[in-house]
Scaffold this motif. Structure first.
Motif, short mmCIF file in Angstrom:
data_model
loop_
_atom_site.label_atom_id
_atom_site.label_comp_id
_atom_site.label_asym_id
_atom_site.label_seq_id
_atom_site.Cartn_x
_atom_site.Cartn_y
_atom_site.Cartn_z
N LEU A 184 21.54 -2.92 24.31
CA LEU A 184 20.92 -3.27 23.04
C LEU A 184 20.33 -4.68 23.11
CD1 LEU A 184 20.38 -2.87 20.00
CD2 LEU A 184 22.74 -3.58 19.57
N THR A 185 19.07 -4.81 22.72
CA THR A 185 18.40 -6.11 22.67
C THR A 185 17.93 -6.37 21.24
OG1 THR A 185 17.64 -5.92 24.97
CG2 THR A 185 16.49 -7.50 23.54
N ILE A 186 18.38 -7.48 20.66
CA ILE A 186 17.97 -7.89 19.32
C ILE A 186 17.50 -9.34 19.42
CG2 ILE A 186 18.66 -8.19 16.92
CD1 ILE A 186 20.87 -6.17 17.37
N THR A 187 16.20 -9.57 19.42
CA THR A 187 15.67 -10.91 19.62
C THR A 187 14.47 -11.18 18.72
OG1 THR A 187 14.16 -10.22 21.41
CG2 THR A 187 16.38 -10.88 22.06
N GLY A 188 14.34 -12.43 18.28
CA GLY A 188 13.16 -12.89 17.58
C GLY A 188 12.94 -12.31 16.21
N ASN A 189 13.99 -11.76 15.59
CA ASN A 189 13.84 -11.16 14.27
C ASN A 189 14.10 -12.19 13.17
OD1 ASN A 189 13.62 -8.13 15.02
ND2 ASN A 189 15.40 -8.85 16.17
N LYS A 190 13.38 -12.09 12.06
CA LYS A 190 13.59 -12.94 10.90
C LYS A 190 14.16 -12.09 9.77
CE LYS A 190 9.85 -16.11 12.13
NZ LYS A 190 8.56 -16.73 11.71
N ILE A 191 15.40 -12.36 9.40
CA ILE A 191 16.12 -11.52 8.43
C ILE A 191 16.56 -12.40 7.27
CG2 ILE A 191 18.07 -9.97 8.09
CD1 ILE A 191 18.02 -9.44 11.11
N SER A 192 16.17 -12.03 6.05
CA SER A 192 16.52 -12.85 4.88
C SER A 192 16.80 -11.97 3.66
CB SER A 192 15.40 -13.84 4.56
OG SER A 192 14.18 -13.15 4.28
N ASN A 193 17.66 -12.50 2.79
CA ASN A 193 17.97 -11.86 1.51
C ASN A 193 18.46 -10.42 1.68
OD1 ASN A 193 18.27 -11.84 -1.27
ND2 ASN A 193 16.17 -11.14 -1.65
N THR A 194 19.46 -10.25 2.53
CA THR A 194 20.06 -8.94 2.75
C THR A 194 21.48 -8.92 2.20
OG1 THR A 194 20.89 -9.58 4.94
CG2 THR A 194 18.69 -8.61 4.85
#
Length: 230
Positions: A184-194
């Motif tokens: 699994l690769t999770i990179t460079g994501n912008k996550i807000s207001n979750t």
């Protein structure tokens, strides 16, 4: 092949060499196997010719839908440069769907080689089916199975999933929710207001973080920007 009628579908099935045993609203088809299979009662058989062909889903706008934006049940797929807005359930869910009494592939096999990149998600997860205590697939991007309790710790049926450079904003549950992934690769994501709602009390793996992972291994995470508030 685009099938526009039941008659055309049955003709296509027969021309492909399959025997139709019965038909009503659906067809029961006999499929011949050219090798011996060591099958036992309770086993499930996946026909990879139907589930491994892959797809490219690019530059689409998924919006104002009562369920998911994409429910993916085929391996070898790229989902990129799409917009997901005002979706009542998840933006993207990855199959299979577990059976009611035990976890086993139904409707699809475990998926492999999935790339999800450069997509935007806004106002996701507003429906009751995702925002409840039995929620399945509770994330803007999520794996989906029905009976989480039946997954054996350490087992990872999904393989080689990459979630890269996506923007996720305003989601009632997790931004990314994944269960049982190997590679699994999770990179460079912008996550807000979750994580606006506390859900999933009846499953043993609740979506309690912006990136919620369970029973995943060989995981790479870096350069993700995560904030729970606006």
């Amino acid at each position: 092949t685009v099938v526009k009628s039941k008659k055309q579908a049955l003709t296509y099935i027969r021309d492909a060499g399959f025997k139709v045993l019965a038909q009503s609203k659906f067809a029961i088809v006999e499929i011949g196997i050219n090798q011996s299979l060591q099958l036992k009662p309770g086993m499930h058989v996946n026909l990879e010719a139907f589930t491994r062909n892959g797809a490219l889903i690019r530059k689409n706008y998924f919006h104002h839908h009562r369920a998911r934006g994409i429910r993916l049940q085929v391996s070898n797929t790229v989902i990129e440069n799409n917009r997901f807005e005002n979706i009542m359930h998840a933006g993207i869910t990855l199959g299979p769907e577990g059976e009611a009494e035990k976890l086993s592939p139904f409707q699809a096999d475990w998926l492999e080689n999935i790339m999800i990149r450069n997509n935007t998600f806004k106002n996701i997860g507003r429906g009751y089916t995702i925002a409840n205590d039995r929620s399945k697939g509770p994330g803007a991007i999520a794996t989906e199975v029905t009976k989480f309790r039946e997954i054996k710790p350490g087992y990872a049926g999904f393989k080689n999933i990459s979630i890269i450079d996506n923007v996720i904003n305003d989601c009632s549950v997790a931004g990314i929710y994944l269960v049982s992934v190997d590679g699994l690769t999770i990179t460079g994501n912008k996550i807000s207001n979750t994580n606006q709602l506390k859900v999933g009390s009846e499953i043993n793996m609740p979506p309690d973080k912006p990136i919620s992972l369970y029973y995943c291994k060989n995981v790479t995470q870096h350069d993700n920007s995560v904030s729970v508030g606006n």
